[in-house]
Enzyme design. Structure first.
Site, mmCIF file in Angstrom:
data_model
loop_
_atom_site.group_PDB
_atom_site.id
_atom_site.type_symbol
_atom_site.label_atom_id
_atom_site.label_comp_id
_atom_site.label_asym_id
_atom_site.label_seq_id
_atom_site.Cartn_x
_atom_site.Cartn_y
_atom_site.Cartn_z
ATOM 1 N N ALA A 164 45.072 14.968 38.543
ATOM 2 C CA ALA A 164 45.389 16.327 39.015
ATOM 3 C C ALA A 164 44.809 17.367 38.068
ATOM 4 O O ALA A 164 45.359 18.445 37.885
ATOM 5 C CB ALA A 164 46.899 16.488 39.146
ATOM 6 N N GLY A 165 43.683 17.022 37.450
ATOM 7 C CA GLY A 165 43.009 17.952 36.545
ATOM 8 C C GLY A 165 42.236 19.009 37.333
ATOM 9 O O GLY A 165 42.625 19.380 38.445
ATOM 10 N N ASP A 172 49.083 12.099 38.390
ATOM 11 C CA ASP A 172 48.444 12.217 37.077
ATOM 12 C C ASP A 172 49.337 11.545 36.044
ATOM 13 O O ASP A 172 50.538 11.375 36.274
ATOM 14 C CB ASP A 172 48.220 13.694 36.708
ATOM 15 C CG ASP A 172 47.105 13.874 35.686
ATOM 16 O OD1 ASP A 172 46.005 14.311 36.071
ATOM 17 O OD2 ASP A 172 47.329 13.563 34.479
ATOM 18 N N ARG A 229 32.723 15.393 31.270
ATOM 19 C CA ARG A 229 31.700 15.490 30.209
ATOM 20 C C ARG A 229 31.957 16.671 29.288
ATOM 21 O O ARG A 229 32.526 17.673 29.700
ATOM 22 C CB ARG A 229 30.324 15.708 30.854
ATOM 23 C CG ARG A 229 29.704 14.470 31.360
ATOM 24 C CD ARG A 229 28.221 14.658 31.545
ATOM 25 N NE ARG A 229 27.864 15.458 32.696
ATOM 26 C CZ ARG A 229 26.650 15.948 32.893
ATOM 27 N NH1 ARG A 229 25.693 15.752 32.004
ATOM 28 N NH2 ARG A 229 26.367 16.638 33.977
ATOM 29 N N ARG A 267 26.554 11.566 31.893
ATOM 30 C CA ARG A 267 27.634 11.018 32.720
ATOM 31 C C ARG A 267 27.892 9.564 32.359
ATOM 32 O O ARG A 267 29.017 9.086 32.411
ATOM 33 C CB ARG A 267 27.285 11.156 34.203
ATOM 34 C CG ARG A 267 27.225 12.615 34.665
ATOM 35 C CD ARG A 267 26.924 12.730 36.138
ATOM 36 N NE ARG A 267 26.857 14.125 36.569
ATOM 37 C CZ ARG A 267 25.751 14.846 36.607
ATOM 38 N NH1 ARG A 267 24.603 14.316 36.226
ATOM 39 N NH2 ARG A 267 25.774 16.105 37.020
ATOM 40 N N ARG A 290 24.034 22.487 45.354
ATOM 41 C CA ARG A 290 23.441 23.226 44.229
ATOM 42 C C ARG A 290 22.027 23.657 44.593
ATOM 43 O O ARG A 290 21.637 24.809 44.389
ATOM 44 C CB ARG A 290 23.436 22.351 42.973
ATOM 45 C CG ARG A 290 24.811 22.239 42.358
ATOM 46 C CD ARG A 290 24.812 21.495 41.035
ATOM 47 N NE ARG A 290 26.142 21.579 40.432
ATOM 48 C CZ ARG A 290 26.756 20.597 39.794
ATOM 49 N NH1 ARG A 290 26.151 19.425 39.650
ATOM 50 N NH2 ARG A 290 27.948 20.774 39.279
ATOM 51 N N HIS A 325 23.461 10.184 40.604
ATOM 52 C CA HIS A 325 23.920 11.518 40.212
ATOM 53 C C HIS A 325 23.588 11.716 38.735
ATOM 54 O O HIS A 325 24.447 11.815 37.890
ATOM 55 C CB HIS A 325 25.431 11.575 40.457
ATOM 56 C CG HIS A 325 26.035 12.913 40.249
ATOM 57 N ND1 HIS A 325 25.511 14.067 40.768
ATOM 58 C CD2 HIS A 325 27.171 13.293 39.599
ATOM 59 C CE1 HIS A 325 26.289 15.083 40.423
ATOM 60 N NE2 HIS A 325 27.292 14.644 39.710
HETATM 61 N N1 APR Z 1 45.864 8.080 35.994
HETATM 62 C C1 APR Z 1 45.931 9.299 36.544
HETATM 63 N N2 APR Z 1 45.367 10.386 35.993
HETATM 64 C C2 APR Z 1 44.729 10.235 34.835
HETATM 65 C C3 APR Z 1 44.605 8.984 34.195
HETATM 66 C C4 APR Z 1 45.222 7.863 34.830
HETATM 67 N N3 APR Z 1 45.169 6.669 34.281
HETATM 68 N N4 APR Z 1 43.892 9.164 33.060
HETATM 69 C C5 APR Z 1 43.555 10.464 32.987
HETATM 70 N N5 APR Z 1 44.067 11.115 34.060
HETATM 71 C C6 APR Z 1 43.991 12.514 34.392
HETATM 72 C C7 APR Z 1 44.071 13.442 33.188
HETATM 73 O O1 APR Z 1 45.390 13.585 32.731
HETATM 74 C C8 APR Z 1 43.507 14.735 33.771
HETATM 75 O O2 APR Z 1 44.525 15.578 34.265
HETATM 76 O O3 APR Z 1 42.733 12.831 34.992
HETATM 77 C C9 APR Z 1 42.619 14.248 34.939
HETATM 78 C C10 APR Z 1 41.160 14.629 34.791
HETATM 79 O O4 APR Z 1 41.098 15.998 34.865
HETATM 80 P P1 APR Z 1 40.145 16.892 33.941
HETATM 81 O O5 APR Z 1 40.274 16.435 32.525
HETATM 82 O O6 APR Z 1 40.439 18.311 34.270
HETATM 83 O O7 APR Z 1 38.693 16.470 34.417
HETATM 84 P P2 APR Z 1 37.921 16.927 35.740
HETATM 85 O O8 APR Z 1 37.052 18.080 35.439
HETATM 86 O O9 APR Z 1 38.870 17.002 36.881
HETATM 87 O O10 APR Z 1 36.948 15.670 35.928
HETATM 88 C C11 APR Z 1 37.462 14.394 36.301
HETATM 89 O O11 APR Z 1 35.622 13.987 37.778
HETATM 90 O O12 APR Z 1 33.668 15.156 38.192
HETATM 91 C C12 APR Z 1 34.244 14.095 37.510
HETATM 92 O O13 APR Z 1 32.895 13.906 35.495
HETATM 93 C C13 APR Z 1 34.141 14.280 36.009
HETATM 94 O O14 APR Z 1 34.790 12.031 35.463
HETATM 95 C C14 APR Z 1 35.249 13.371 35.536
HETATM 96 C C15 APR Z 1 36.298 13.489 36.648
#
Ligand code: APR
Length: 311
Positions: free
Chosen positions: A9-10, A32, A81, A87, A150, A174
């Site tokens: 839920a990031g 999350d 990243r 990636r 893009r 990608h």
């Molecule tokens: N289970 C559930 N959620 C998890 C887990 C897990 N085991 N491990 C990490 N997370 C959650 C993190 O807590 C975080 O909230 O995944 C979320 C990732 O969110 P962000 O850090 O905001 O990253 P984001 O920009 O959403 O990118 C996530 O998508 O586009 C791709 O390259 C990017 O691999 C990356 C992914």
């Protein structure tokens, strides 16, 4: 109402939920590991529904039970990243996370279709398919819609023509070796190659290839999320509405384009059963060459994964 669960839920996960809620397509679950975060974001978004007039249930959870009975599972959990990272650098950290997300959700939604966004996404899609054992048709990686968007955005900037008239097709992995197809891409039917001077077109192709990095360098603490999540939302809509929409996306190769046993960005037809068809374009020698180079890079990441995880 259909049900879509988003694991992670990031930035991309929550924004995917936002785009989907606006479309009123499905009830949504955000999962999350961070305590309270998915619940807080889900509640906040749910409280916006009366304002935008959408009847969508949105809940957050730290466990997978909440995902029970999902039609679609979107996987965005994992690390994004940072500047200087490719990636592929994310492989080790994200393989664990995506593997668990895929197998845990399968227990509660054995018929779900998986849309994978976590990078390196071709390889993460392969991992999700292998670990769940679901048919290849039910696993799709998002990248091509984003890369093509893009390119469309940059062509619109260059030409001043509506984005709606601009059709771009980006195939391949990608990564920096992705293959923007300048012969197939067009503005209202006129090939881009004929519309733009060669140097301008080359600049657009290069900017597209490095589009993700451009945003990472600006943000510094994470990677792009608005356009990636909009791309996922379009794919989810195409599946739930059984649209038979053709978009570039990562699909499992079984001989198409001469490739086997790997996920790779190709034009796919999306409908209620997932990948309904892989479309094979006629490619000239130059395009074939670029595609094979991109495939070799993606294959390498698949091999690195196989050294990490027993599949
Ligand atoms: N289970 C559930 N959620 C998890 C887990 C897990 N085991 N491990 C990490 N997370 C959650 C993190 O807590 C975080 O909230 O995944 C979320 C990732 O969110 P962000 O850090 O905001 O990253 P984001 O920009 O959403 O990118 C996530 O998508 O586009 C791709 O390259 C990017 O691999 C990356 C992914």
């Amino acid at each position: 109402m259909a049900k879509v669960s988003i694991i992670g839920a990031g930035m991309t996960g929550a924004t995917t939920a936002h785009w989907l809620a606006e479309r009123e397509l499905a009830d949504l679950v955000l999962v999350d590991v961070l305590e309270g975060m998915p619940q807080g974001k889900a509640l906040d978004m749910f409280e916006a529904m009366p304002i935008i007039g959408k009847d969508v249930e949105i809940v957050g959870a730290n466990s997978y039970e909440a995902t029970k009975g999902s039609d679609i599972i979107v996987i965005t959990a994992g690390l994004p990243r940072k500047p200087g990272m490719s990636r592929d650098d994310l492989l080790t950290a994200n393989a664990d996370i995506v593997g668990k997300a895929a197998t845990e959700t399968l227990k509660y939604s054995p018929d779900a279709i998986y849309v994978v966004l976590t990078n390196p996404l071709d390889t993460m899609s392969y991992l999700a398919m292998k670990m769940t054992g679901v048919p290849a048709q039910r696993v799709i990686g998002q990248a091509g819609v984003l890369d093509s968007a893009r390119m469309r955005a940059f062509v619109a900037l260059e030409t001043g023509v509506s984005v709606e008239n601009i059709h771009c097709y980006v195939m391949g992995g990608h990564g920096d070796e992705m293959v923007p197809l300048t012969r197939h891409s067009n503005i209202a039917g006129v090939a881009l190659r004929d519309y733009l001077p060669a140097d301008r077109l080359e600049a657009i192709v290069n900017r597209t290839r490095k589009g993700g990095g451009e945003i990472v360098n600006l943000l510094k603490t994470g990677s792009a999320f608005y356009a990636p999540s909009a791309a996922v939302a379009q794919m989810v809509e195409a599946i739930l509405k059984d649209k038979h929409l053709i978009v570039p996306a990562a699909a499992y190769m079984q001989g198409e384009y001469g490739l086997r046993d790997m996920f790779f960005g190709v034009p796919v037809m999306l409908g209620r059963s997932g990948v309904e068809k892989i479309v094979e374009y006629e490619l000239d020698a130059g395009e074939q060459d670029l595609l094979q180079k991109s495939a070799a890079a993606v294959k390498e990441t698949h091999e690195a994964l196989k050294n990490l995880v027993k599949l």
